[in-house]
Write a protein that holds these residues in place. Structure first.
Motif, PDB file in Angstrom:
ATOM      1  N   ASP A   1       0.815  -1.208   0.000  1.00 34.43           N
ATOM      2  CA  ASP A   1       0.000   0.000   0.000  1.00 34.43           C
ATOM      3  C   ASP A   1       0.855   1.268   0.000  1.00 34.43           C
ATOM      4  O   ASP A   1       1.767   1.405   0.790  1.00 34.43           O
ATOM      5  N   GLU A   2       0.533   2.178  -0.902  1.00 32.07           N
ATOM      6  CA  GLU A   2       1.330   3.414  -1.005  1.00 32.07           C
ATOM      7  C   GLU A   2       0.528   4.637  -0.563  1.00 32.07           C
ATOM      8  O   GLU A   2       0.935   5.759  -0.793  1.00 32.07           O
ATOM      9  N   THR A   3      -0.618   4.405   0.071  1.00 31.46           N
ATOM     10  CA  THR A   3      -1.480   5.549   0.381  1.00 31.46           C
ATOM     11  C   THR A   3      -1.281   6.077   1.809  1.00 31.46           C
ATOM     12  O   THR A   3      -1.970   6.990   2.227  1.00 31.46           O
ATOM     13  N   ARG A   4      -0.350   5.461   2.554  1.00 29.22           N
ATOM     14  CA  ARG A   4      -0.173   5.893   3.945  1.00 29.22           C
ATOM     15  C   ARG A   4       1.197   6.546   4.118  1.00 29.22           C
ATOM     16  O   ARG A   4       2.218   5.858   4.241  1.00 29.22           O
ATOM     17  N   PRO A   5       1.211   7.889   4.145  1.00 25.90           N
ATOM     18  CA  PRO A   5       2.485   8.625   4.182  1.00 25.90           C
ATOM     19  C   PRO A   5       3.381   8.227   5.355  1.00 25.90           C
ATOM     20  O   PRO A   5       4.607   8.215   5.215  1.00 25.90           O
ATOM     21  N   LEU A   6       2.789   7.869   6.489  1.00 27.16           N
ATOM     22  CA  LEU A   6       3.621   7.557   7.658  1.00 27.16           C
ATOM     23  C   LEU A   6       4.334   6.221   7.532  1.00 27.16           C
ATOM     24  O   LEU A   6       5.235   5.922   8.316  1.00 27.16           O
TER      25      LEU A   6
ATOM     26  N   GLY B   1       8.312   3.820   2.444  1.00 27.30           N
ATOM     27  CA  GLY B   1       9.631   3.183   2.550  1.00 27.30           C
ATOM     28  C   GLY B   1       9.587   1.716   2.194  1.00 27.30           C
ATOM     29  O   GLY B   1       8.524   1.133   2.025  1.00 27.30           O
ATOM     30  N   LYS B   2      10.779   1.146   2.056  1.00 25.13           N
ATOM     31  CA  LYS B   2      10.873  -0.271   1.691  1.00 25.13           C
ATOM     32  C   LYS B   2      10.540  -1.131   2.912  1.00 25.13           C
ATOM     33  O   LYS B   2      10.397  -0.633   4.024  1.00 25.13           O
ATOM     34  N   GLU B   3      10.462  -2.465   2.663  1.00 22.43           N
ATOM     35  CA  GLU B   3       9.910  -3.358   3.691  1.00 22.43           C
ATOM     36  C   GLU B   3      10.553  -3.238   5.074  1.00 22.43           C
ATOM     37  O   GLU B   3       9.862  -3.111   6.083  1.00 22.43           O
ATOM     38  N   GLU B   4      11.905  -3.233   5.096  1.00 24.02           N
ATOM     39  CA  GLU B   4      12.568  -3.223   6.412  1.00 24.02           C
ATOM     40  C   GLU B   4      12.302  -1.897   7.142  1.00 24.02           C
ATOM     41  O   GLU B   4      12.007  -1.865   8.346  1.00 24.02           O
ATOM     42  N   GLU B   5      12.406  -0.823   6.360  1.00 21.05           N
ATOM     43  CA  GLU B   5      12.160   0.511   6.927  1.00 21.05           C
ATOM     44  C   GLU B   5      10.710   0.613   7.430  1.00 21.05           C
ATOM     45  O   GLU B   5      10.434   1.140   8.510  1.00 21.05           O
ATOM     46  N   ARG B   6       9.806   0.058   6.637  1.00 22.88           N
ATOM     47  CA  ARG B   6       8.387   0.086   6.993  1.00 22.88           C
ATOM     48  C   ARG B   6       8.123  -0.702   8.280  1.00 22.88           C
ATOM     49  O   ARG B   6       7.393  -0.263   9.161  1.00 22.88           O
TER      50      ARG B   6
END
Ligand code: S3P
Length: 177
Positions: free
Chosen positions: A119-124, A127-132
């Motif tokens: 999902d790219e709709t949540r600004p918070l 980032g990539k998987e690990e960062e997320r």
């Protein structure tokens, strides 16, 4: 005869916990209408959540969110899917507590990552998987004490369908409403 509960039911929880999917299912079971605070803000501002964050910052978004809770708290008999960060603000809690029942849908960070990774709709959570995953864990740690103010806390069991979860939540709510 049991008195019918007139207040709203606020579904709280982290991004990806399923509030927006569960809300319409639960609303149908309870014969109520449902409202999604993010959707309300998008309709009101005619902007997407990402656009609001980009143009007005998180503060601008939170102002809109607070306005939404102010208005929703004057309504009755709704199932409300609340944005995941609304719990950070006392004003929102006061509005929710005076107008209904709050339910925290608790999920593990692993499940939240699984559900939000495409999902790219949540600004918070950009980032990539690990960062997320790190963002999810950090934000969850920060927010957990706020979510715990909810009247009801219900855990999502990994692997259960949203429909099954909604049924479980419905049964749980019957004790209260
Ligand atoms: C946010 C959650 C989002 C949306 C915004 C901020 C948060 O809603 O309100 O991107 O701070 O957790 P969902 O929880 O419905 O994804």
């Amino acid at each position: 005869m049991k008195h019918q509960f007139e207040g709203n039911i606020y579904l709280l929880g982290f991004m990806g916990s399923g509030k927006s999917t569960v809300a319409p299912i639960l609303a149908k079971k309870l014969k109520r209408s449902f409202l999604d605070t993010d959707q309300w803000i998008e309709n009101e501002t005619r902007k997407s959540i990402s656009q609001i964050f980009a143009e007005e910052g998180e503060d601008g978004f939170r102002q809109q969110e607070m306005k939404c809770f102010e208005i929703v708290s004057q309504m009755r008999q709704l199932v409300v899917a609340a944005g995941g960060g609304a719990v950070l603000y006392l004003k929102n809690w006061l509005n929710m507590k005076k107008s209904g029942l709050t339910v925290y849908i608790r999920c593990t960070p692993e499940l939240l990552l699984e559900r939000t990774k495409a999902d790219e709709t949540r600004p918070l959570l950009a980032g990539k998987e690990e960062e997320r995953f790190n963002k999810i864990k950090n934000l969850l740690l920060l927010r957990a004490p706020y979510y715990d103010y909810a009247d009801i806390i219900i855990e999502v069991v990994p692997g259960e369908s949203v429909k099954f979860f909604a049924g479980r939540l419905f049964q749980h709510l019957e004790e209260y409403i």
